[in-house]
Design an enzyme around this catalytic site. Structure first.
Site, PDB file in Angstrom:
ATOM      1  N   GLU A  43      -0.708  25.120  31.642  1.00  0.00           N
ATOM      2  CA  GLU A  43      -1.817  24.482  32.371  1.00  0.00           C
ATOM      3  C   GLU A  43      -3.150  24.682  31.653  1.00  0.00           C
ATOM      4  O   GLU A  43      -3.535  25.814  31.363  1.00  0.00           O
ATOM      5  CB  GLU A  43      -1.896  25.075  33.791  1.00  0.00           C
ATOM      6  CG  GLU A  43      -2.915  24.392  34.673  1.00  0.00           C
ATOM      7  CD  GLU A  43      -2.874  24.885  36.121  1.00  0.00           C
ATOM      8  OE1 GLU A  43      -1.784  25.221  36.625  1.00  0.00           O
ATOM      9  OE2 GLU A  43      -3.949  24.921  36.747  1.00  0.00           O
TER      10      GLU A  43
ATOM     11  N   LYS B 166      -2.088  31.018  44.524  1.00  0.00           N
ATOM     12  CA  LYS B 166      -1.503  30.315  43.361  1.00  0.00           C
ATOM     13  C   LYS B 166      -2.442  30.452  42.163  1.00  0.00           C
ATOM     14  O   LYS B 166      -2.006  30.623  41.030  1.00  0.00           O
ATOM     15  CB  LYS B 166      -1.264  28.843  43.724  1.00  0.00           C
ATOM     16  CG  LYS B 166      -0.454  28.060  42.699  1.00  0.00           C
ATOM     17  CD  LYS B 166      -1.274  27.442  41.582  1.00  0.00           C
ATOM     18  CE  LYS B 166      -0.415  26.622  40.634  1.00  0.00           C
ATOM     19  NZ  LYS B 166      -1.195  26.087  39.497  1.00  0.00           N
TER      20      LYS B 166
ATOM     21  N   ASP C  64      10.147  39.345  34.632  1.00  0.00           N
ATOM     22  CA  ASP C  64      10.756  38.457  35.624  1.00  0.00           C
ATOM     23  C   ASP C  64       9.660  37.931  36.560  1.00  0.00           C
ATOM     24  O   ASP C  64       9.262  38.597  37.508  1.00  0.00           O
ATOM     25  CB  ASP C  64      11.812  39.282  36.389  1.00  0.00           C
ATOM     26  CG  ASP C  64      12.543  38.464  37.452  1.00  0.00           C
ATOM     27  OD1 ASP C  64      12.083  37.372  37.798  1.00  0.00           O
ATOM     28  OD2 ASP C  64      13.571  38.961  37.945  1.00  0.00           O
TER      29      ASP C  64
ATOM     30  N   HIS D 169     -11.648  20.917  34.263  1.00  0.00           N
ATOM     31  CA  HIS D 169     -10.232  20.596  34.119  1.00  0.00           C
ATOM     32  C   HIS D 169     -10.047  19.329  33.309  1.00  0.00           C
ATOM     33  O   HIS D 169      -9.179  19.235  32.462  1.00  0.00           O
ATOM     34  CB  HIS D 169      -9.677  20.368  35.534  1.00  0.00           C
ATOM     35  CG  HIS D 169      -8.312  20.907  35.720  1.00  0.00           C
ATOM     36  ND1 HIS D 169      -8.063  22.220  35.994  1.00  0.00           N
ATOM     37  CD2 HIS D 169      -7.104  20.315  35.674  1.00  0.00           C
ATOM     38  CE1 HIS D 169      -6.776  22.405  36.111  1.00  0.00           C
ATOM     39  NE2 HIS D 169      -6.172  21.260  35.906  1.00  0.00           N
TER      40      HIS D 169
HETATM   41  C1  MEV Z   1      -4.934  25.356  40.168  1.00  0.00           C
HETATM   42  O1  MEV Z   1      -3.840  25.620  39.319  1.00  0.00           O
HETATM   43  C2  MEV Z   1      -5.386  26.608  40.891  1.00  0.00           C
HETATM   44  C3  MEV Z   1      -6.465  26.412  41.945  1.00  0.00           C
HETATM   45  O2  MEV Z   1      -6.047  25.419  42.877  1.00  0.00           O
HETATM   46  C4  MEV Z   1      -6.677  27.737  42.631  1.00  0.00           C
HETATM   47  C5  MEV Z   1      -7.578  27.707  43.848  1.00  0.00           C
HETATM   48  O3  MEV Z   1      -7.687  26.627  44.493  1.00  0.00           O
HETATM   49  O4  MEV Z   1      -8.144  28.753  44.162  1.00  0.00           O
HETATM   50  C6  MEV Z   1      -7.746  25.899  41.342  1.00  0.00           C
END
Ligand code: MEV
Length: 432
Positions: free
Chosen positions: A85, A269, A285, A383
């Site tokens: 990513e 995430k 892992d 991004h």
């Molecule tokens: C994207 O890979 C991760 C985000 O969505 C994390 C977040 O929203 O805090 C940008």
């Protein structure tokens, strides 16, 4: 690597691939073999892969980059990160630079104690069976201590035995025995599963029940890694945003994750973007670490943020992250996979706990990168410029044209493959 050389490499991004590798070799005292492995020109072979998994047919590659600027417990670390990513490595590196201004990351771990579970069915009287097991605790622990004399010599081994009574379940009542086992520098799955299987016959005899499952728990809540960082308030200001605005925006963004599972899943995430990248680079892992993280985030009964963000008495931004971290530096793929070995060497880690401290700090930096962007300009701007490079490559751009085309796509705010192809074609036509 020591502090004379450091993890700050200004302009690393603008160096060629060869120059970046040369810089790494110089700073981390890596051999030419290590460098070849990290660069992907050598590394895991299909023959090795064939010994690792069943039905092997080949290898699957991921980009490997370096998280810069990290200072963890006063030590500079160049962090290998395997991830597909865009923005993740740039985000973590930038936040690590801000955190350095406040003294870097302060991380620590609890002892590397893992839990193995044994489920005992068909027990007539749970309370009596529980006491029967606890009455034999010392001899049960002594029995599993024999399994791994090397681990014992290194200071690891069984630590405790706990018995839980499950009064009600879809199959009626049963007992759960937890064996607490210090696995030192291993991830520990093999040691734990072996120990659980070894204990089963004696537990069956002691309780009169039938030992069903014997497996480790990925909710490794006794093997925690914690990190904290302070970002000096003035460092938070950028472009049109005041430092207070950014700080309070980040805290409000965290509060959203603290109370809402829909947001907490995305927030966590973002943390795992950084965590997994290092876990994967070191051959660990990542499914185990993911499972532990999310189960830990739900330990109160509701799913919430793994991190916290607030302000100190001087008004600086302070972040913390605490999560299970079942990673090792011996055994498994960490030893077999040449890139994992080179990645560990690059960081100069000598214990699994040191690795855990680095990983949790990268997770915290990554979380900050996401919250800072989300609380201000949104994530799409940063991004998009990185995404645009991927679109440019997919459209067929090569060499210097990749960057030129990517910039053009961003300027025109049309980061789409059809548009990228159209621009490429128009440039080709103008040339001929
Ligand atoms: C994207 O890979 C991760 C985000 O969505 C994390 C977040 O929203 O805090 C940008």
């Amino acid at each position: 690597m020591d502090n004379r050389t450091g993890s700050r490499i200004p302009g690393f991004y603008n160096l060629s691939l060869e120059e970046r590798l040369a810089e790494l070799a110089r700073r981390a005292e890596l051999s030419s073999e290590d460098i070849a492995t990290l660069s992907g020109s050598s590394g895991l072979t299909v023959a090795q892969a064939d010994h690792m998994i069943e039905n092997a047919i080949g290898l699957h590659a991921l980009p490997l980059g370096i998280g810069l600027n990290f200072m963890i417990n006063g030590r500079d670390v160049l962090v290998p990160m395997a991830i597909e990513e865009p923005s993740v490595i740039a985000g973590a590196s930038f936040m690590a630079k801000l955190a350095r201004e406040g003294g870097g990351f302060h991380a620590h771990t609890t002892p590397p104690e893992m839990i193995a579970q044994m489920q005992i069915l068909n027990v007539t009287d749970l309370a009596t069976a529980r006491l029967a097991i606890l009455g034999q605790k010392d001899s049960l622990l002594a029995e599993v201590a024999e399994i791994d004399p090397v681990l014992e010599q290194l200071g690891g081994g069984p630590r405790d035995l706990e018995v839980r009574q499950i009064g009600n379940s879809p199959v009626g009542p049963f007992l759960v025995v937890h064996l607490i086992y210090d696995v030192r520098d291993a991830m520990g799955a093999n040691a734990l599963n072996t120990a659980a299987e070894r204990l089963a016959p004696r537990l069956a005899t002691l309780t009169g029940g039938r030992v069903h499952l014997r497996i480790l728990s990925n909710l490794a809540d006794r093997r925690l890694a914690r990190s904290r960082c302070t970002i000096p308030l003035p460092k938070l200001a950028f472009e049109g945003y005041s430092a207070e605005e950014v700080r309070d925006g980040i805290i409000a963004a965290w509060a959203f994750a603290a109370v809402d599972p829909y947001r907490a899943a995305t927030h966590n995430k973002g943390i795992m973007n950084g965590v997994d990248a290092v876990v994967i680079a070191t051959g660990n892992d990542w499914r185990a670490v993911e499972a532990g993280a999310h189960a830990y985030a739900a330990r109160s009964g509701g799913y919430t943020s793994l991190s916290t963000w607030g302000r100190d008495a001087q008004g600086n931004l302070v972040g913390t992250l605490e999560m299970p971290m079942a990673v090792g530096i011996v055994g498994g793929a960490t030893r077999v996979h040449p890139t994992a070995r080179a990645a560990l060497k690059l960081m100069g880690v000598t214990t699994a706990n040191q690795l855990a401290e680095i990983i949790v700090s990268v997770g915290l930096a990554q979380n900050l990168a996401a919250l800072r962007a989300l609380a201000t300009e949104g994530i799409q701007r940063g991004h998009m410029s990185l995404h645009a490079r991927q679109v440019a490559i997919a459209a067929g751009a090569e060499g210097e044209t990749i960057e030129r085309l990517a910039q053009q796509l961003v300027i025109e705010k049309k980061v789409r493959i059809d548009h990228a192809i159209a621009i490429l074609n128009s440039w080709k036509a103008a040339k001929s």
